[in-house]
Design an enzyme around this catalytic site. Structure first.
Site, PDB file in Angstrom:
ATOM      1  N   SER A  49      18.838 -39.377   5.198  1.00  0.00           N
ATOM      2  CA  SER A  49      18.395 -38.028   6.534  1.00  0.00           C
ATOM      3  C   SER A  49      18.764 -37.251   6.994  1.00  0.00           C
ATOM      4  O   SER A  49      18.883 -36.423   7.905  1.00  0.00           O
ATOM      5  CB  SER A  49      17.080 -39.046   6.961  1.00  0.00           C
ATOM      6  OG  SER A  49      16.557 -39.324   6.452  1.00  0.00           O
ATOM      7  N   GLY A 223      15.504 -32.191   6.386  1.00  0.00           N
ATOM      8  CA  GLY A 223      15.203 -31.671   5.905  1.00  0.00           C
ATOM      9  C   GLY A 223      14.104 -31.315   6.702  1.00  0.00           C
ATOM     10  O   GLY A 223      12.906 -31.665   7.081  1.00  0.00           O
ATOM     11  N   CYS A 249       8.741 -41.389   7.113  1.00  0.00           N
ATOM     12  CA  CYS A 249       9.964 -40.431   7.661  1.00  0.00           C
ATOM     13  C   CYS A 249       8.946 -38.521   6.994  1.00  0.00           C
ATOM     14  O   CYS A 249       8.169 -38.273   7.747  1.00  0.00           O
ATOM     15  CB  CYS A 249      11.543 -40.782   7.890  1.00  0.00           C
ATOM     16  SG  CYS A 249      11.903 -39.489   8.932  1.00  0.00           S
ATOM     17  N   LEU A 250       9.696 -38.126   6.175  1.00  0.00           N
ATOM     18  CA  LEU A 250       9.271 -36.591   5.808  1.00  0.00           C
ATOM     19  C   LEU A 250       8.546 -37.397   4.564  1.00  0.00           C
ATOM     20  O   LEU A 250       7.209 -36.818   4.726  1.00  0.00           O
ATOM     21  CB  LEU A 250      10.833 -36.757   5.018  1.00  0.00           C
ATOM     22  CG  LEU A 250      10.798 -35.452   3.379  1.00  0.00           C
ATOM     23  CD1 LEU A 250      10.457 -34.771   5.054  1.00  0.00           C
ATOM     24  CD2 LEU A 250      11.717 -34.946   2.464  1.00  0.00           C
ATOM     25  N   GLN A 253       5.551 -36.162   6.839  1.00  0.00           N
ATOM     26  CA  GLN A 253       5.001 -34.560   6.521  1.00  0.00           C
ATOM     27  C   GLN A 253       4.603 -34.637   4.934  1.00  0.00           C
ATOM     28  O   GLN A 253       3.713 -33.253   5.035  1.00  0.00           O
ATOM     29  CB  GLN A 253       6.632 -34.561   6.408  1.00  0.00           C
ATOM     30  CG  GLN A 253       6.831 -34.739   8.140  1.00  0.00           C
ATOM     31  CD  GLN A 253       8.620 -34.599   8.952  1.00  0.00           C
ATOM     32  OE1 GLN A 253       9.001 -33.807   7.774  1.00  0.00           O
ATOM     33  NE2 GLN A 253       9.446 -35.478   9.901  1.00  0.00           N
ATOM     34  N   ASN A 291      14.863 -41.609  13.133  1.00  0.00           N
ATOM     35  CA  ASN A 291      15.418 -40.300  12.569  1.00  0.00           C
ATOM     36  C   ASN A 291      14.429 -38.905  12.036  1.00  0.00           C
ATOM     37  O   ASN A 291      14.658 -39.247  10.443  1.00  0.00           O
ATOM     38  CB  ASN A 291      16.203 -40.949  11.623  1.00  0.00           C
ATOM     39  CG  ASN A 291      17.201 -39.891  10.989  1.00  0.00           C
ATOM     40  OD1 ASN A 291      17.603 -38.838  11.556  1.00  0.00           O
ATOM     41  ND2 ASN A 291      18.320 -40.836  10.261  1.00  0.00           N
ATOM     42  N   PHE A 294      11.457 -32.967  12.214  1.00  0.00           N
ATOM     43  CA  PHE A 294      10.493 -32.574  12.028  1.00  0.00           C
ATOM     44  C   PHE A 294       8.899 -32.997  12.740  1.00  0.00           C
ATOM     45  O   PHE A 294       9.405 -34.233  12.291  1.00  0.00           O
ATOM     46  CB  PHE A 294      10.132 -31.615  10.511  1.00  0.00           C
ATOM     47  CG  PHE A 294      10.781 -30.529  10.373  1.00  0.00           C
ATOM     48  CD1 PHE A 294      11.002 -29.018  10.701  1.00  0.00           C
ATOM     49  CD2 PHE A 294      12.725 -30.863   9.565  1.00  0.00           C
ATOM     50  CE1 PHE A 294      11.952 -28.390  10.184  1.00  0.00           C
ATOM     51  CE2 PHE A 294      13.476 -29.798   9.829  1.00  0.00           C
ATOM     52  CZ  PHE A 294      12.757 -28.502   9.771  1.00  0.00           C
ATOM     53  N   HIS A 333      10.423 -46.096  10.624  1.00  0.00           N
ATOM     54  CA  HIS A 333      10.835 -46.262   9.995  1.00  0.00           C
ATOM     55  C   HIS A 333      10.416 -48.325   9.528  1.00  0.00           C
ATOM     56  O   HIS A 333      10.774 -48.758  10.557  1.00  0.00           O
ATOM     57  CB  HIS A 333      12.677 -46.221   9.837  1.00  0.00           C
ATOM     58  CG  HIS A 333      12.489 -44.902   9.073  1.00  0.00           C
ATOM     59  ND1 HIS A 333      13.081 -44.964   7.917  1.00  0.00           N
ATOM     60  CD2 HIS A 333      13.205 -44.223  10.030  1.00  0.00           C
ATOM     61  CE1 HIS A 333      13.651 -43.840   7.578  1.00  0.00           C
ATOM     62  NE2 HIS A 333      13.598 -42.904   8.511  1.00  0.00           N
ATOM     63  N   GLU A 335      10.884 -50.244   7.618  1.00  0.00           N
ATOM     64  CA  GLU A 335      12.069 -50.598   7.211  1.00  0.00           C
ATOM     65  C   GLU A 335      13.530 -51.267   8.017  1.00  0.00           C
ATOM     66  O   GLU A 335      13.809 -51.750   7.712  1.00  0.00           O
ATOM     67  CB  GLU A 335      12.112 -50.388   5.868  1.00  0.00           C
ATOM     68  CG  GLU A 335      13.711 -49.524   5.597  1.00  0.00           C
ATOM     69  CD  GLU A 335      13.069 -48.202   6.603  1.00  0.00           C
ATOM     70  OE1 GLU A 335      14.031 -47.202   6.618  1.00  0.00           O
ATOM     71  OE2 GLU A 335      11.629 -48.010   6.495  1.00  0.00           O
TER      72      GLU A 335
END
Length: 361
Positions: A49, A223, A249-250, A253, A291, A294, A333, A335
């Site tokens: 990330s 990103g 995380c991503l 999104q 982390n 966005f 996260h 984990e």
């Protein structure tokens, strides 16, 4: 005495910090971000990330426990979160040239040089962090003799850079889980294997709809999620099939975008081990590792979806869930390598959803 070379960090607003090199003497450019974790730099530096980012540690001393041995277990690195360093550069206050730890194989300096990542110390990271806190994440560059241009990694599809290139399978458990690798951390795979899963790891743009699987896992990654429309379309197919989905995380999104919601860039992001999140509808607050740069715009969720967690510091979205179907995700996260592990129970929830799905089909 250790011989060190001078170098400079220049921010896009013209601010210059002079420092001393302890890594590769290679000029680089990227997005300058800070993280507040006190420990766990081997895990952080190998987190995909951070692709394209120059990382600033707010904790002053780095390097005192070296770098762990490079060993593999179940086909993945035991002590790293991926197979290499992903940061573009590292900025710290005080570097410890001497290291001591039972599991240390090499120094942080040698590790940075091995992957051609520059590192600067003797920089006032408190002053630097104050600038980033006020103005937000900024473009920056580390320069030695040669001058280079600024570079904005967010204009690239960083997921395509961080993702694996071909399908891989880990374990032989009873639950088949397709893992979309958008820049996955190894501990996500470990947590799934520990819970009896066969993990089918696929690239970010891989058409997994022909695979036989019991649940879908959408990983973390770097990103802008807007660059992953191909992935979103595949996720929509799984939503229509009503198979269990979990994202991190991503992944939070991308699941949100597949559900019709919007995402946006945060001013300076969340990068630490100490972000408090509140579980929706309760007074339960969990300390989490994060982390990301966005976030999901909660107000754009449709009536079928609701927030699962909310950041206590700034009120931003920290997870979503479908009101009736087995789909949920977290912005943080669970984990959490290298900690805390307060929310690892969410993996149990995912496996529970898979078991219930299999019993109905």
């Amino acid at each position: 005495m250790y011989k060190v070379k001078q170098a400079k960090l220049t921010l896009e607003d013209g601010t210059v910090f002079m420092g001393k090199s302890f890594g590769s003497e290679k000029s680089v450019a990227g997005e300058v971000v800070f993280y507040t974790a006190m420990t766990g730099y081997p895990e952080s530096l190998t987190d995909p990330s951070y692709t394209g980012q120059i990382l600033v540690s707010t904790y002053p001393m780095i390097g005192n426990y070296g770098v762990p041995f490079n060993r593999k277990e179940n086909g993945i690195h035991k002590y790293y979160e991926s197979h290499k360093l992903h940061i573009s550069g590292l900025i710290i206050s005080d570097y410890s040239f001497e290291f001591s730890h039972w599991n240390a194989e090499k120094s942080l300096s040698d590790w940075l040089k091995e992957y051609e990542v520059p590192g600067l110390f003797d920089i006032d990271t408190r002053a630097l962090t104050k600038i980033l806190r006020e103005k937000g994440s900024m473009l920056g560059k580390i320069e030695f003799e040669d001058e280079i241009d600024f570079y904005d990694p967010n204009k690239e599809n960083l997921v395509a850079v961080a993702s694996c290139k071909e399908r891989e399978v880990y374990g032989d458990g009873e639950h088949k889980v397709v893992l979309i690798d958008c820049g996955v951390k190894n501990n996500i795979i470990r947590c799934l294997l520990d819970r009896g899963a066969t993990v089918i790891r696929v690239p970010w743009d891989y058409d997994f709809t022909h695979e036989e699987f019991d649940g879908l896992f959408i990983s973390n990654g770097p990103g802008d999620p807007a660059n992953c429309d191909v992935t979103v379309e595949y996720i929509k197919n799984v939503i229509a099939a009503e198979k269990p989905i979990m994202g991190i995380c991503l992944g939070n999104q991308l699941l949100a975008r597949a559900a019709g919601a919007k995402t946006y860039k945060l001013k300076f992001g969340h990068r630490s081990h100490n972000q408090p999140v509140l579980l929706q509808g309760t007074n339960k607050c969990y300390i989490t590792s994060q982390n990301h740069g966005f976030a999901v715009a909660t107000e754009t969720l449709s009536d079928d979806w609701e927030p699962l967690f909310t950041n206590v510091n700034d009120g931003t979205n920290e997870g979503i869930r479908h009101k009736t179907k087995p789909f949920f995700s977290t912005q943080f996260h669970p984990e959490a390598s290298s900690g805390p592990v307060d929310t690892e129970f969410l993996f149990d929830e995912f496996i529970k959803n898979i078991v219930e799905y299999k019993s109905r089909n």
